[in-house]
Design an enzyme around this catalytic site. Sequence first.
Site, short mmCIF file in Angstrom:
data_model
loop_
_atom_site.label_atom_id
_atom_site.label_comp_id
_atom_site.label_asym_id
_atom_site.label_seq_id
_atom_site.Cartn_x
_atom_site.Cartn_y
_atom_site.Cartn_z
N TYR A 190 42.16 22.65 49.81
CA TYR A 190 43.14 23.29 48.95
C TYR A 190 42.54 23.61 47.58
O TYR A 190 43.22 24.03 46.66
CB TYR A 190 44.30 22.29 48.83
CG TYR A 190 45.53 22.74 48.11
CD1 TYR A 190 46.05 24.01 48.27
CD2 TYR A 190 46.20 21.86 47.27
CE1 TYR A 190 47.20 24.39 47.61
CE2 TYR A 190 47.35 22.22 46.61
CZ TYR A 190 47.84 23.49 46.78
OH TYR A 190 48.97 23.85 46.13
N TYR B 252 52.88 21.14 56.74
CA TYR B 252 53.79 19.99 56.79
C TYR B 252 54.20 19.55 58.21
O TYR B 252 55.03 18.66 58.34
CB TYR B 252 55.07 20.32 56.00
CG TYR B 252 54.93 20.27 54.48
CD1 TYR B 252 53.95 20.99 53.82
CD2 TYR B 252 55.82 19.50 53.72
CE1 TYR B 252 53.84 20.96 52.44
CE2 TYR B 252 55.72 19.46 52.33
CZ TYR B 252 54.73 20.20 51.70
OH TYR B 252 54.64 20.17 50.34
N HIS C 51 60.08 21.14 45.97
CA HIS C 51 58.79 21.69 45.55
C HIS C 51 59.01 22.55 44.31
O HIS C 51 60.09 23.13 44.15
CB HIS C 51 58.17 22.53 46.68
CG HIS C 51 56.69 22.75 46.51
ND1 HIS C 51 56.15 23.67 45.63
CD2 HIS C 51 55.64 22.13 47.11
CE1 HIS C 51 54.83 23.62 45.71
NE2 HIS C 51 54.48 22.70 46.59
N GLY C 52 57.98 22.69 43.47
CA GLY C 52 58.04 23.62 42.34
C GLY C 52 58.15 25.05 42.89
O GLY C 52 57.73 25.31 44.03
N ASP C 53 58.68 25.97 42.09
CA ASP C 53 58.91 27.33 42.63
C ASP C 53 57.69 28.24 42.45
O ASP C 53 57.78 29.45 42.57
CB ASP C 53 60.16 27.95 41.98
CG ASP C 53 59.97 28.16 40.48
OD1 ASP C 53 58.92 27.76 39.94
OD2 ASP C 53 60.89 28.72 39.86
N THR D 138 57.19 23.66 35.78
CA THR D 138 57.09 23.30 34.36
C THR D 138 55.76 23.82 33.81
O THR D 138 54.70 23.40 34.26
CB THR D 138 57.12 21.76 34.21
OG1 THR D 138 58.20 21.26 34.98
CG2 THR D 138 57.26 21.35 32.76
N ASP E 34 11.01 38.06 45.81
CA ASP E 34 11.25 36.61 46.01
C ASP E 34 9.92 35.90 46.29
O ASP E 34 9.65 35.47 47.40
CB ASP E 34 12.22 36.47 47.21
CG ASP E 34 12.59 35.03 47.53
OD1 ASP E 34 12.41 34.17 46.65
OD2 ASP E 34 13.05 34.79 48.66
C1 SPV Z 1 17.17 32.09 49.82
O1 SPV Z 1 18.38 32.34 49.87
O2 SPV Z 1 16.47 32.41 48.88
C2 SPV Z 1 16.54 31.32 50.90
C3 SPV Z 1 17.08 31.42 52.26
O3 SPV Z 1 15.55 30.68 50.65
S1 SPV Z 1 16.19 32.67 53.05
O4 SPV Z 1 16.30 33.88 52.28
O5 SPV Z 1 16.75 32.82 54.39
O6 SPV Z 1 14.79 32.25 53.14
MG MG Z 2 14.66 31.16 48.82
#
Ligand code: SPV
Ligand code: MG
Length: 431
Positions: free
Chosen positions: A43, A75, A89-91, A122, A204
Site C-alpha cells: 500500500y 477486506y 472510514h475517512g472519506d 481531517t 556504459d
Molecule cells: C545496468 O542497469 O546498468 C545493469 C544491468 O548493469 S544490465 O544493463 O543488464 O547489464
Molecule cells: Mg550496469
Amino acid sequence: MKTVYTCFCTDVIHQGHLNIIEHAHTYGKVVIGALSDEALIRYNKFPTIPLDQRIRLYEALDGVDQVIVQDSIMYDEVIGKLHPDYVVHGDNWKEGPEAAIRENVKTLLAAYGGELIEVPYTCTPEVREIDRQLKEKLAMPEYRRRRLKQLIQICPIVKAIEVHSGLTGLIAEKTVVEHNGRLDQFDAMWISSLCDSTAKGKPDIELVDMTSRFRTIDDVTEVTTKPIIFDGDTGGMTEHFVYTVRTLEKMGVSAIIIEDKTGLKKNSLFGTEVPQTQDTIENFSAKIRAGKKAQLTPDFMIIARIESLILERGMEDALERACAFTAAGADGIMIHSRKKDPAEILEFCDRFREADPLTPIVVVPSSFNTVTEDELSAHGVNIVIYANQLTRSAFPAMQKTAQDILRYHRAKEVDDRLMPIKQIITLIDEL
Ligand code: SPV
Ligand code: MG
C-alpha cells in the site's frame, strides 16, 4: 451491541484517527484492524514500528474495544470473519487506487446489509505536519539503509525499478496501481550504470565517475524515501572500492552490486559480441572481503554479480563463483543472463538454493522478460530489478515529439500525447 470496524495503517495517531474512533464509538463496539506489514508495504506505507507495537498503540486508545490484524488491503477475509454492522472510514478514498478498496468494502457489506460510514477526512495543519515528519524520518539515511534487509524479510519478492534523476525517483516513489483486487508499488530503486550513463549521454563503460554517480544518488534521495540498490559496475580498484562502500553507506544507500569483470567494462547485454574479461575468483573475493571490512553498519549489503552465463562460461562456473563469493562475505548473489528464455536463470536459482537456502538472489529480467515475479519467487529469487525500462520508454517518446515538431513546424500535432500544462506545473509538491 453493534460491531463497528475500522482499519488503521498508521504508526502515529493524530486527530484524524481520534475523530474516527469517536465517531465509530457512537455506533457500538469498536474493533480496529491493524494492517499487517506486508499489506502496508504493498500500500506504499512502510512501517516504522513493528506490528506488535502498532497493536499496542491502538489498544491503548480510548474508545477502542478490540484490535485484530488485517492481513490484506482488501477486506474480504476480515469482513468474512467479523461481519461488522458498520465499517467506518475517512472519506478520502473515493479516487485513485484506493477507490477499489472502497468498492470492495461496499460490495462485501451489501451482501449482508452492513453499512459503510464515511467521516470527513481531517486535514488540519497538525495532521499534515505529522505526515510530513513521518516521511522525512523514512528518508533519513539510517532508516533508508536498513529498509532493504527488512523488505527481504517481509516481501515474497522485492521489486526495484531503475531511476536516474529526481523525476524518475518520484515515479518509483509514488506510483501505486490497483490490479485484480491488489494494490502494488515498487519497493526499491536501482541506480543503473547503463541508465545513469545514458542520461548523461555517455557510454556504459565506467566513464561516468563516482562523484557524478553520487550526485545522481543525491538527486534521488532528496525527493524519495525508498531504499537504493547501487549498480557499482566492477567496483573499480579494491583500494578505491572501500571508499565507495563508506560513501554509499553514509548516504543511506542499502546495497551495492559489483560484477566479477575486470579491465574495460562493457554492458553485459553485449555478451560475447565485445571483448570482456571476467575477474578471477581470488581477486574478486578479495575485493568483496575488503568491502565488507570497510563497512561500518550491519545494514549495508555488498552483492556479488556473476557474469559466467553472460560470458558463456557455463553453469558450473557460475555456481562455483556464487559459493566462493558468498564464502568471501557477499550478502547476496546477482545472476545475469541475456537469453530470452529464463531457463538458465531458473536452473541457477534452483541449484544455488539447494546449496544455500538463505543468501538473497537478485535477477534482472531485461532479456528474459516473460518470467513473472511469482515464478521467480518460487525459484528462490528475493529481488527483481527492472533495470532500464523507464529510460527505454522515455527516449522513444521524446524522440518522436522532437521529430514531429520539426515535421509540422509547430507543436499542435504532438499535444494530444503530452501531459497537460496544468499537470506539469503542479507535478512537484512544494513544501
Ligand atoms: C545496468 O542497469 O546498468 C545493469 C544491468 O548493469 S544490465 O544493463 O543488464 O547489464
Ligand atoms: Mg550496469
